[in-house]
Design a protein around this motif. Structure first.
Motif, PDB file in Angstrom:
ATOM      1  N   HIS A 185      47.530  37.547  34.507  1.00  0.00           N
ATOM      2  CA  HIS A 185      46.207  37.714  33.876  1.00  0.00           C
ATOM      3  C   HIS A 185      46.769  36.825  32.338  1.00  0.00           C
ATOM      4  O   HIS A 185      45.560  36.153  31.859  1.00  0.00           O
ATOM      5  CB  HIS A 185      45.561  39.359  34.340  1.00  0.00           C
ATOM      6  CG  HIS A 185      45.555  39.679  35.142  1.00  0.00           C
ATOM      7  ND1 HIS A 185      44.555  40.741  35.588  1.00  0.00           N
ATOM      8  CD2 HIS A 185      45.444  38.780  36.484  1.00  0.00           C
ATOM      9  CE1 HIS A 185      44.572  41.459  36.734  1.00  0.00           C
ATOM     10  NE2 HIS A 185      44.464  39.754  37.109  1.00  0.00           N
ATOM     11  N   ARG A 204      33.509  34.794  32.320  1.00  0.00           N
ATOM     12  CA  ARG A 204      33.440  34.345  34.280  1.00  0.00           C
ATOM     13  C   ARG A 204      35.103  34.839  34.631  1.00  0.00           C
ATOM     14  O   ARG A 204      35.204  35.857  36.011  1.00  0.00           O
ATOM     15  CB  ARG A 204      33.627  33.066  35.016  1.00  0.00           C
ATOM     16  CG  ARG A 204      31.967  32.755  35.236  1.00  0.00           C
ATOM     17  CD  ARG A 204      32.128  31.121  35.217  1.00  0.00           C
ATOM     18  NE  ARG A 204      32.395  29.938  34.911  1.00  0.00           N
ATOM     19  CZ  ARG A 204      31.948  29.851  33.325  1.00  0.00           C
ATOM     20  NH1 ARG A 204      30.502  30.012  33.474  1.00  0.00           N
ATOM     21  NH2 ARG A 204      31.874  29.018  32.882  1.00  0.00           N
ATOM     22  N   CYS A 237      39.490  42.321  39.554  1.00  0.00           N
ATOM     23  CA  CYS A 237      40.805  42.460  40.272  1.00  0.00           C
ATOM     24  C   CYS A 237      41.084  44.355  39.875  1.00  0.00           C
ATOM     25  O   CYS A 237      42.065  44.705  40.368  1.00  0.00           O
ATOM     26  CB  CYS A 237      41.978  41.546  39.953  1.00  0.00           C
ATOM     27  SG  CYS A 237      43.223  41.657  40.000  1.00  0.00           S
ATOM     28  N   SER A 257      36.343  38.592  36.743  1.00  0.00           N
ATOM     29  CA  SER A 257      37.702  37.794  37.943  1.00  0.00           C
ATOM     30  C   SER A 257      38.842  38.645  37.628  1.00  0.00           C
ATOM     31  O   SER A 257      38.911  39.743  38.285  1.00  0.00           O
ATOM     32  CB  SER A 257      37.486  36.410  37.771  1.00  0.00           C
ATOM     33  OG  SER A 257      39.452  36.819  39.230  1.00  0.00           O
TER      34      SER A 257
END
Length: 167
Positions: free
Chosen positions: A72, A143, A151, A147
């Motif tokens: 990330h 976006r 997660c 995401s």
């Protein structure tokens, strides 16, 4: 939760730029949002490392989730327009757990079940913070945040589910 606390920076994007066109304001906002998101991901990664170090018996369950979280910061990192993207991989759990001092200072619960619950709460809190931040984020960042929030929600579920149990 300490992990979600840094995420509040994602919500309060004020313009510090004097450019009346709004272009530098948007870049500045995006940069601040990305830097806050990276810090939050690094804090969560540190929490995984401390939990794995305190409860090595949970490593088999946590290392795959940690690997996801480790991706990330690089995905969310701000890259100056026109510059090459030189993102670095995160260190392994053992290297990070021993080499990085704790930023949050929160101890890991002595019981493995409590440690999993606390990690799930941190994932859930950060996922919620990121979901709220979507409203003020520029397109690509929104976006990415969506995401990464998804997660985190999946991680929270996996951390609180009973592995190996039959439905």
């Amino acid at each position: 939760m300490a992990v979600g606390a840094g995420g509040t920076a994602l919500l309060g994007g004020c313009s510090g730029g004097d450019d009346s066109s709004g272009a530098s304001t948007e870049v500045s906002l995006e940069r601040r949002m990305r830097e806050g998101a990276v810090r939050d991901s690094e804090d969560l990664l540190e929490r995984y490392d401390r939990t794995i170090a305190a409860h090595p018996d949970l490593a088999g369950r946590l290392v795959p989730l940690r690997a996801s979280v480790a991706a990330h910061p690089a995905a969310l990192a701000f890259v100056e327009p026109g510059r090459s993207d030189e993102r670095k991989a995160s260190p392994s759990p053992s290297a990070s757990a021993t080499a990085t001092p704790s930023r949050s200072g929160e101890p890991v619960p002595p019981k493995a079940a409590d440690a999993l619950t606390e990690l799930a709460d941190a994932e859930r809190s950060l996922a919620e913070t990121r979901t709220v931040a979507l409203a003020g984020a520029p397109g690509e960042l929104a976006r990415l945040l969506a995401s990464v929030a998804a997660c985190g929600a999946v991680h929270a579920y996996l951390l609180t589910s009973n592995p190996g149990a039959r439905p």
